[in-house]
Design a protein around this motif. Structure first.
Motif, short mmCIF file in Angstrom:
data_model
loop_
_atom_site.label_atom_id
_atom_site.label_comp_id
_atom_site.label_asym_id
_atom_site.label_seq_id
_atom_site.Cartn_x
_atom_site.Cartn_y
_atom_site.Cartn_z
N ARG A 104 28.35 13.17 31.64
CA ARG A 104 28.42 14.57 31.21
C ARG A 104 29.82 15.14 31.50
O ARG A 104 30.42 15.79 30.65
N ALA A 105 30.35 14.88 32.70
CA ALA A 105 31.67 15.38 33.08
C ALA A 105 32.77 14.78 32.20
O ALA A 105 33.79 15.43 31.96
N ALA A 106 32.55 13.56 31.70
CA ALA A 106 33.53 12.91 30.84
C ALA A 106 33.44 13.39 29.39
O ALA A 106 34.21 12.96 28.54
N GLY A 107 32.48 14.27 29.11
CA GLY A 107 32.38 14.86 27.78
C GLY A 107 31.38 14.20 26.85
O GLY A 107 31.29 14.57 25.67
N PHE A 108 30.62 13.22 27.35
CA PHE A 108 29.59 12.62 26.50
C PHE A 108 28.48 13.63 26.24
O PHE A 108 28.12 14.43 27.11
N ARG A 109 27.92 13.61 25.04
CA ARG A 109 26.85 14.53 24.64
C ARG A 109 25.46 13.97 24.92
O ARG A 109 24.49 14.72 25.04
N ALA A 110 25.36 12.66 24.96
CA ALA A 110 24.06 12.01 25.13
C ALA A 110 24.29 10.60 25.63
O ALA A 110 25.42 10.10 25.63
N MET A 111 23.20 9.97 26.04
CA MET A 111 23.25 8.57 26.46
C MET A 111 22.14 7.82 25.74
O MET A 111 21.04 8.35 25.56
N VAL A 112 22.45 6.60 25.34
CA VAL A 112 21.46 5.76 24.69
C VAL A 112 21.49 4.38 25.34
O VAL A 112 22.55 3.89 25.74
N PHE A 113 20.31 3.82 25.51
CA PHE A 113 20.17 2.43 25.95
C PHE A 113 19.67 1.67 24.73
O PHE A 113 18.65 2.04 24.14
N ASN A 114 20.34 0.60 24.37
CA ASN A 114 20.06 -0.11 23.13
C ASN A 114 18.96 -1.17 23.23
O ASN A 114 18.36 -1.51 22.22
N ALA A 115 18.75 -1.70 24.42
CA ALA A 115 17.83 -2.84 24.53
C ALA A 115 17.17 -2.86 25.91
O ALA A 115 17.51 -3.69 26.76
N VAL A 116 16.23 -1.97 26.14
CA VAL A 116 15.51 -1.93 27.41
C VAL A 116 14.23 -2.76 27.25
O VAL A 116 13.37 -2.41 26.44
N VAL A 117 14.13 -3.82 28.01
CA VAL A 117 12.95 -4.68 27.94
C VAL A 117 11.73 -3.83 28.32
O VAL A 117 11.71 -3.21 29.38
N GLU A 118 10.74 -3.79 27.43
CA GLU A 118 9.62 -2.86 27.63
C GLU A 118 8.82 -3.12 28.90
O GLU A 118 8.17 -2.20 29.42
N THR A 119 8.89 -4.32 29.45
CA THR A 119 8.18 -4.63 30.70
C THR A 119 9.03 -4.36 31.93
O THR A 119 8.57 -4.55 33.06
N ASN A 120 10.26 -3.90 31.75
CA ASN A 120 11.16 -3.62 32.86
C ASN A 120 10.63 -2.42 33.65
O ASN A 120 10.42 -1.36 33.09
N PRO A 121 10.42 -2.58 34.96
CA PRO A 121 9.94 -1.44 35.76
C PRO A 121 10.87 -0.22 35.68
O PRO A 121 10.43 0.90 35.92
N ALA A 122 12.13 -0.41 35.33
CA ALA A 122 13.07 0.70 35.23
C ALA A 122 12.71 1.67 34.10
O ALA A 122 13.20 2.80 34.09
N VAL A 123 11.85 1.27 33.18
CA VAL A 123 11.44 2.19 32.11
C VAL A 123 10.84 3.45 32.72
O VAL A 123 11.09 4.56 32.25
N ARG A 124 10.07 3.30 33.79
CA ARG A 124 9.50 4.48 34.48
C ARG A 124 10.60 5.38 35.03
O ARG A 124 10.51 6.61 34.95
N LEU A 125 11.64 4.77 35.60
CA LEU A 125 12.76 5.55 36.12
C LEU A 125 13.43 6.32 34.99
O LEU A 125 13.68 7.53 35.11
N TRP A 126 13.73 5.65 33.89
CA TRP A 126 14.44 6.31 32.79
C TRP A 126 13.61 7.46 32.22
O TRP A 126 14.16 8.54 31.96
N THR A 127 12.32 7.26 32.05
CA THR A 127 11.51 8.36 31.51
C THR A 127 11.42 9.51 32.51
O THR A 127 11.43 10.68 32.12
N SER A 128 11.40 9.21 33.81
CA SER A 128 11.37 10.28 34.81
C SER A 128 12.67 11.07 34.82
O SER A 128 12.70 12.22 35.27
N LEU A 129 13.75 10.48 34.32
CA LEU A 129 15.04 11.15 34.25
C LEU A 129 15.28 11.78 32.88
O LEU A 129 16.40 12.21 32.58
#
Length: 160
Positions: free
Chosen positions: A106-131
């Motif tokens: 955000r400080a660098a001026g980006f408007r959004a963030m996208v992840f292109n290939a998150v493995v659906e079984t990756n436990p981090a999916v819960r983290l990303w949705t919580s954020l």
């Protein structure tokens, strides 16, 4: 925990967990046989702002980077990747790195963030949705998981 911008000398402390995570072939769509030289170029290559998380003893326990996902008129959309040493999981390192990278993007001026290939079984999916990330879509059966067989790859998005 200290999160700081990485320097070239950090790579030898990132490589052991980078290699372990990618070689496991469970969460990243990178070749499990990636050489150290190629891995360094993928993680610390030009255009990437790389960060490390250090524990209270100065050990690097995680790393992340942020970079433009696209070029030209779409360069305002960021991409990022995160890795936490598997032996250090469950300590909030991934969340701390994610929050740091979102703030830095955000400080660098980006408007959004996208992840292109998150493995659906990756436990981090819960983290990303919580954020605040949402799944825009899933490419079905795109990833050959060593235990789960063919699983989907999510495209995830969050406005900054």
């Amino acid at each position: 925990m200290l999160i700081r911008e990485a320097v070239a000398d950090d790579w030898p402390r990132i490589w052991p967990f980078w290699h372990r995570i990618v070689a496991a072939a469970e969460t990243y769509a990178w070749d499990p046989d990636t050489s150290e030289e190629a891995a360094r170029a993928l993680w610390m290559g030009p255009g990437k702002r790389v960060y490390v998380a250090e524990d209270g003893f100065g050990a690097v326990v995680g790393s992340a980077y942020v970079t433009p996902n696209y070029g030209g008129p779409a360069a305002g959309i960021a991409n990022a990747a995160f890795m936490v040493d598997p032996g250090q999981g469950g300590r909030g390192i991934g969340r701390a790195l994610a929050e740091h990278v979102l703030t830095a993007a955000r400080a660098a001026g980006f408007r959004a963030m996208v992840f292109n290939a998150v493995v659906e079984t990756n436990p981090a999916v819960r983290l990303w949705t919580s954020l605040g990330f949402t799944v825009l879509g899933t490419v079905p059966d795109a990833f050959e998981h060593p235990r789960d067989g063919l699983v989907g790859l999510h495209v995830m998005y969050r406005a900054l």
